[in-house]
Design a protein around this motif. Structure first.
Motif, PDB file in Angstrom:
ATOM      1  N   VAL A   4      55.209  41.613 133.649  1.00  0.00           N
ATOM      2  CA  VAL A   4      55.769  41.079 132.408  1.00  0.00           C
ATOM      3  C   VAL A   4      56.088  42.277 131.521  1.00  0.00           C
ATOM      4  O   VAL A   4      55.223  43.134 131.293  1.00  0.00           O
ATOM      5  CB  VAL A   4      54.785  40.133 131.689  1.00  0.00           C
ATOM      6  N   ALA A  51      55.861  32.897 126.551  1.00  0.00           N
ATOM      7  CA  ALA A  51      55.843  31.544 127.119  1.00  0.00           C
ATOM      8  C   ALA A  51      57.121  30.767 126.854  1.00  0.00           C
ATOM      9  O   ALA A  51      57.397  29.767 127.518  1.00  0.00           O
ATOM     10  CB  ALA A  51      54.656  30.767 126.550  1.00  0.00           C
ATOM     11  N   ILE A  63      60.142  38.619 132.976  1.00  0.00           N
ATOM     12  CA  ILE A  63      59.093  38.228 133.903  1.00  0.00           C
ATOM     13  C   ILE A  63      59.611  38.572 135.288  1.00  0.00           C
ATOM     14  O   ILE A  63      60.592  38.003 135.758  1.00  0.00           O
ATOM     15  CB  ILE A  63      58.755  36.733 133.786  1.00  0.00           C
ATOM     16  N   ARG A  76      60.082  29.215 133.450  1.00  0.00           N
ATOM     17  CA  ARG A  76      59.643  30.617 133.445  1.00  0.00           C
ATOM     18  C   ARG A  76      58.569  30.895 134.493  1.00  0.00           C
ATOM     19  O   ARG A  76      58.158  32.042 134.675  1.00  0.00           O
ATOM     20  CB  ARG A  76      59.120  31.007 132.055  1.00  0.00           C
ATOM     21  N   ILE A  78      55.350  30.198 134.493  1.00  0.00           N
ATOM     22  CA  ILE A  78      54.092  30.668 133.915  1.00  0.00           C
ATOM     23  C   ILE A  78      53.213  29.440 133.650  1.00  0.00           C
ATOM     24  O   ILE A  78      53.698  28.311 133.580  1.00  0.00           O
ATOM     25  CB  ILE A  78      54.320  31.473 132.615  1.00  0.00           C
ATOM     26  N   PRO A 157      51.295  30.124 139.427  1.00  0.00           N
ATOM     27  CA  PRO A 157      52.412  30.689 138.669  1.00  0.00           C
ATOM     28  C   PRO A 157      52.513  32.207 138.842  1.00  0.00           C
ATOM     29  O   PRO A 157      51.623  32.852 139.422  1.00  0.00           O
ATOM     30  CB  PRO A 157      52.040  30.344 137.227  1.00  0.00           C
ATOM     31  N   GLN A 158      53.585  32.773 138.292  1.00  0.00           N
ATOM     32  CA  GLN A 158      53.732  34.227 138.304  1.00  0.00           C
ATOM     33  C   GLN A 158      52.793  34.887 137.297  1.00  0.00           C
ATOM     34  O   GLN A 158      52.421  36.043 137.463  1.00  0.00           O
ATOM     35  CB  GLN A 158      55.181  34.631 138.001  1.00  0.00           C
ATOM     36  N   ALA A 159      52.437  34.158 136.243  1.00  0.00           N
ATOM     37  CA  ALA A 159      51.555  34.729 135.227  1.00  0.00           C
ATOM     38  C   ALA A 159      50.769  33.624 134.531  1.00  0.00           C
ATOM     39  O   ALA A 159      51.267  32.514 134.343  1.00  0.00           O
ATOM     40  CB  ALA A 159      52.364  35.522 134.206  1.00  0.00           C
ATOM     41  N   THR A 190      46.336  37.172 139.746  1.00  0.00           N
ATOM     42  CA  THR A 190      47.551  36.739 139.053  1.00  0.00           C
ATOM     43  C   THR A 190      47.677  37.503 137.743  1.00  0.00           C
ATOM     44  O   THR A 190      46.692  37.671 137.013  1.00  0.00           O
ATOM     45  CB  THR A 190      47.512  35.232 138.761  1.00  0.00           C
ATOM     46  N   THR A 192      47.868  38.340 134.106  1.00  0.00           N
ATOM     47  CA  THR A 192      47.249  37.546 133.047  1.00  0.00           C
ATOM     48  C   THR A 192      47.399  38.227 131.691  1.00  0.00           C
ATOM     49  O   THR A 192      47.121  39.426 131.566  1.00  0.00           O
ATOM     50  CB  THR A 192      45.755  37.317 133.333  1.00  0.00           C
TER      51      THR A 192
END
Length: 380
Positions: A4, A51, A63, A76, A78, A157-159, A190, A192
């Motif tokens: 990110v 977000a 992202i 997104r 997330i 999720p990706q993040a 992941t 964070t």
């Protein structure tokens, strides 16, 4: 999972209020980064822009390799965990955790068995398998927070974005959930981003701590580096419990060295600071002293460079294995020292203080005064 990246991100509100001012931050894939600072510093606003819950006034958010400024929150990839859990009261724990997957099952290409497996795997990881049939009202605060985290985990999720998720819990549960979140990150790896105003949470959870104030980043470093080498006076005062003692004074030259003169007293500055002191002689400065850098002759906290100061102990706060002492040194505001419980002291006692300068810093004057001695403090 993905990195990110924030590049010169700003958030302006009507009336000329800038809540976030050109924040640039690179968060690596799998990294756990904590945004910490006092209320109103811009940390939650920054998280909400990542977000997609707040519009970005300027700058870019990426992202992975994708700029997401104009991408809807749901697209997104997330998952966000809020302070208030946001569970559906009429649904069971299982249904709460599965709900997001069910409404997007066609988009995600998931069948019922796959959704069931994801929910049960997350529940097992969080230790809530036996709670899957319960409704939120039958759960404790810590259990509800585990469900909220589980709902995020099942999405893979990706993040992960955490917005002060432990604020509603009591002290014991906060400690338990901190350990749970840290363990989960080590398992899932992941990316964070975690927001808190609690500096103890920040120090224990983060791979990296980002200290914010007035919408800007004051320092971004490992927890230990933020503590040992604060970039400025604000960071030094914010990070650490009890807070750092800040002594405002003037650097004065004397034969063979330098003193900090303050409120009817003076402290001899250590030899490793002489180069800094020489270039600021005659100027105002602030000495920052960690409470555990203050001791008494014979208790093992003094160093060869230690200065000795007369002081009166005005208050003793026992804390079990240690105690906090409030000290009057000259006419300055009271200092706080943290010592082992076995140190024999009493309220009203006059004593001499030893100062370990390897855990002290000299700052330029003012709230954001730069740390002049971060690289000359004797730390490795």
């Amino acid at each position: 999972m993905a990195s990110v990246t924030l590049n010169d991100v700003c958030k302006d509100y009507p009336g000329g209020i800038r809540a976030v001012d050109r924040v640039s931050l690179e968060i690596a894939d799998s990294e756990f980064v904590v945004l910490v600072g006092p209320s109103g510093c811009g940390k939650s606003t920054t998280l909400r822009m990542v977000a997609g819950l707040e519009e970005i006034s300027d700058g870019t958010v990426r992202i992975g390799d994708r700029v997401v400024n104009d991408v809807a929150p749901k697209d997104r990839d997330i998952a966000m965990v809020f302070q208030n859990y946001a569970l559906y009261p009429h649904m069971s724990v299982y249904e709460n955790m599965a709900f997001g997957l069910k409404i997007r099952r066609r988009e995600l290409g998931l069948g019922r068995k796959q959704i069931d497996a994801k929910v049960r795997d997350a529940a097992k990881a969080l230790g809530i398998t036996d709670l899957l049939s319960r409704k939120p009202k039958a759960l404790s605060g810590g259990q509800r927070q585990r469900v909220a985290v589980g709902r995020a985990i099942v999405r893979n999720p990706q993040a992960f974005l955490f917005d002060e998720p432990l604020s509603n819990l009591d002290a014991k549960l906060r400690v338990e959930m901190r350990s749970e979140i840290k363990r989960l990150h080590r398992h899932l790896r992941t990316t964070t981003i975690y927001v808190t105003h609690d500096q103890e949470e920040a120090m224990t959870l983060g791979d990296r701590v980002v200290v914010m104030h007035q919408g800007t980043i004051q320092q971004s470093a490992s927890p230990q580096q933020v503590y040992d080498r604060p970039a400025n006076r604000f960071v030094a005062a914010f990070i650490g419990t009890p807070h750092m003692n800040l002594v405002d004074g003037r650097i004065a030259r004397r034969d063979g060295g330098f003193d900090l003169e303050f409120d009817g007293a003076k402290i001899a500055l250590p030899a490793q600071w002489h180069a800094v002191a020489s270039s600021h002689a005659g100027q105002q400065a602030t000495l920052g002293i960690r409470p555990d850098a203050i001791g008494f002759p014979g208790n093992g906290t003094s160093s060869p460079e230690a200065g000795f100061l007369p002081a009166r102990i005005t208050l003793v706060e026992p804390l079990g294995d240690r105690k906090d002492l409030y000290l009057q040194v000259g006419q300055a505001k009271p200092w706080i020292a943290r010592v082992e419980a076995r140190v024999a002291v009493a309220e009203g006692q006059d004593s001499r203080l030893s100062i370990d300068f390897s855990r002290c810093h000299l700052f330029e004057p003012g709230e954001m005064g730069r740390n002049l001695t971060a690289d000359a403090s004797g730390l490795n």
